[in-house]
Design an enzyme around this catalytic site. Structure first.
Site, mmCIF file in Angstrom:
data_model
loop_
_atom_site.group_PDB
_atom_site.id
_atom_site.type_symbol
_atom_site.label_atom_id
_atom_site.label_comp_id
_atom_site.label_asym_id
_atom_site.label_seq_id
_atom_site.Cartn_x
_atom_site.Cartn_y
_atom_site.Cartn_z
ATOM 1 N N ASP A 161 -49.751 24.394 -18.514
ATOM 2 C CA ASP A 161 -48.374 24.749 -18.145
ATOM 3 C C ASP A 161 -47.527 23.501 -17.940
ATOM 4 O OD1 ASP A 161 -46.161 26.461 -17.270
ATOM 5 O OD2 ASP A 161 -46.494 25.454 -15.363
ATOM 6 N N LYS A 187 -50.230 29.768 -13.332
ATOM 7 C CA LYS A 187 -50.447 28.990 -12.106
ATOM 8 C C LYS A 187 -50.920 29.893 -10.975
ATOM 9 C CE LYS A 187 -46.314 27.417 -12.769
ATOM 10 N NZ LYS A 187 -45.030 26.765 -12.995
HETATM 11 N N1 URA Z 1 -40.818 28.817 -13.030
HETATM 12 C C1 URA Z 1 -41.926 28.392 -13.664
HETATM 13 O O1 URA Z 1 -42.916 28.022 -13.045
HETATM 14 N N2 URA Z 1 -41.927 28.408 -15.015
HETATM 15 C C2 URA Z 1 -40.881 28.810 -15.753
HETATM 16 O O2 URA Z 1 -40.956 28.802 -16.963
HETATM 17 C C3 URA Z 1 -39.718 29.235 -15.067
HETATM 18 C C4 URA Z 1 -39.722 29.241 -13.696
#
Ligand code: URA
Length: 439
Positions: A161, A187
């Site tokens: 991510d 996450k």
């Molecule tokens: N928050 C995140 O963690 N990822 C995104 O893509 C948008 C908001």
């Protein structure tokens, strides 16, 4: 497999197989697929979208790209929360100690602000000494000892991510529903919670501007969590106007402390009680019809009798923060220049545009335009009125807290545009639009 084949398939509107998605995520995270190919693939996803199944597969591949936190030896049933990001959103600062005070241990990893959206870590860092970077051992040890930890995300958690988000940020592919849903949920899954409360913001100061889009995002995230065996609740909450009465890091900490001491703005208190109520209900695995209402009554008492605040003090002390600042919030960083923005005419407040208020705070130095930019914890905007309030001409609508003249003129201009005062009556905005359950 070749990257170009996977890009072509998505570019032409095809549905990718589970192994193709995993292959491209692993290849990019491992450095075998270069930025330019991943960027092309992300744009194809942005333009073509993804099926439900593809989004679930993408999320799981990203969650599996690093370590998965196993909290089960410390917390028998872990509950987490996540906000999709908003303006004046200091909910985690109140909710985490509140839920921990009710006996539900909480171990949360938070993020920094980017663009219009604030971040819990930046707010906490306005308390001198507070450490947001904990090692895995420190993180676990603190939950064990204090039943609460609130720190930054470790690099080992969902590294895909971090890498993909950095590329999205510079390739105009952030605002894609499959990419936002997979980013957030990868996450959350890797952080090991058994139950997750999502606060999905909708409005001018949110990623999602209309209710249908927000509902779709919330439903996908609930489905991803449910497929992965987690209990899920998604709240659809208003972000057309800022939450509470302050936008700016130290100012928001001050407001959170007031709320934890039984005061604070009514909307913030109510919002925190709903989020915390769901977390406590899920944490206790209480499925009775009155579970939420009962939890909220219990939690309100904890705000009023000092137990929530005591837990917040314990958290700050455990992570090295100066508790004397929490006891006396006037010691928090304060901006030297204050300027008031008056109502242009008498009437009813019809709009307080959250995005424009956030942009004003950014001009003053409260946020960052790019990752890694420095921020000023002291500056920000006080919001004195909400949609539906009656105001007289010249009533102060905002107070700007500035470091010096920097950004002051731009902030004033943005705030003047942010508010509409109407001669017609106007209803107050709802706080929540809907709740989606995946239990
Ligand atoms: N928050 C995140 O963690 N990822 C995104 O893509 C948008 C908001």
């Amino acid at each position: 497999m070749r990257a170009t084949d996977v890009i072509v398939k998505k570019r032409d509107g095809g549905e990718l197989a589970t192994d193709e998605i995993r292959w491209i995520v692993d290849g990019f995270t491992g450095g075998d697929i270069p930025d330019y190919q991943m960027a092309a693939w992300l744009m194809a996803v942005y333009l073509r979208g993804m099926s439900h199944r593809e989004i679930v597969d993408l999320t799981q591949a990203m969650a599996d790209s690093g370590e998965q936190l196993d909290l089960s030896s410390i917390i028998p049933y872990a509950v987490d929360k996540h906000s999709t990001g908003g303006v004046g959103d200091k909910v985690s600062l109140v909710v985490l100690p509140l839920v921990a005070a009710a006996g539900i241990p909480v171990a949360k990893m938070s993020g920094r602000g980017l663009g219009f959206s604030g971040g819990t870590l930046d707010k906490l860092e306005s308390i001198p000494g507070y450490r947001v970077n904990l090692s895995d051992e420190e993180f676990m040890q603190q939950v064990r000892e204090h039943g609460i930890v609130l720190a930054g995300q470790t690099k080992s958690l969902a590294p895909a991510d971090g890498a993909i988000y950095a590329l999205r940020d510079v390739t105009a592919t952030v605002s894609s529903l499959p990419l936002i849903a997979s980013s957030i949920m990868s996450k959350k899954l890797a952080a090991g919670a058994n139950a997750i409360v999502l606060d999905v913001k909708v409005g001018t100061g949110a990623f999602m501007h209309d209710l249908d889009q927000a509902r779709e995002l919330a439903q996908i995230m609930v489905d991803i969590g449910t497929t992965a065996g987690r209990k899920m609740v998604a709240l659809l909450s208003d972000m057309n106007q800022p939450l509470g009465e302050t936008v700016g890091n130290a100012m928001e900490v001050r407001e959170a402390i007031e709320t934890l001491r039984g005061g604070g703005p009514t909307d913030l208190r109510e919002h925190c009680l709903v989020v915390a109520g769901h977390m406590v209900r899920l944490g206790r695995q209480d499925t009775s019809p009155d579970a939420l209402a009962n939890a909220m009554v219990e939690l309100a008492a904890m705000l009023d009798d000092g137990r929530a605040f005591a837990k917040f003090r314990e958290l700050i002390a455990a992570q090295g923060g100066d508790v004397s600042v929490v006891d006396d919030p006037s010691k928090l960083p304060q901006a030297p220049v204050k300027a008031s923005i008056p109502a242009p005419q008498a009437g009813t407040v019809a709009e307080v545009n959250a995005l424009l208020v956030a942009q004003a705070a950014l001009e003053l130095g409260a946020g960052r335009a790019r990752k890694g930019d420095a921020i000023d914890p002291a500056v920000g905007v006080e919001v004195h009125h909400k949609v539906g309030d009656q105001v007289a001409a010249d009533t102060a609508l905002f107070t700007v807290h500035a470091a010096d003249g920097t950004g002051l003129a731009q902030a004033r201009a943005l705030l003047a545009r942010a508010v509409t005062v109407s001669a017609q009556p106007h209803e107050a905005l709802p706080m929540f639009y809907d709740t989606i359950y995946g239990e």
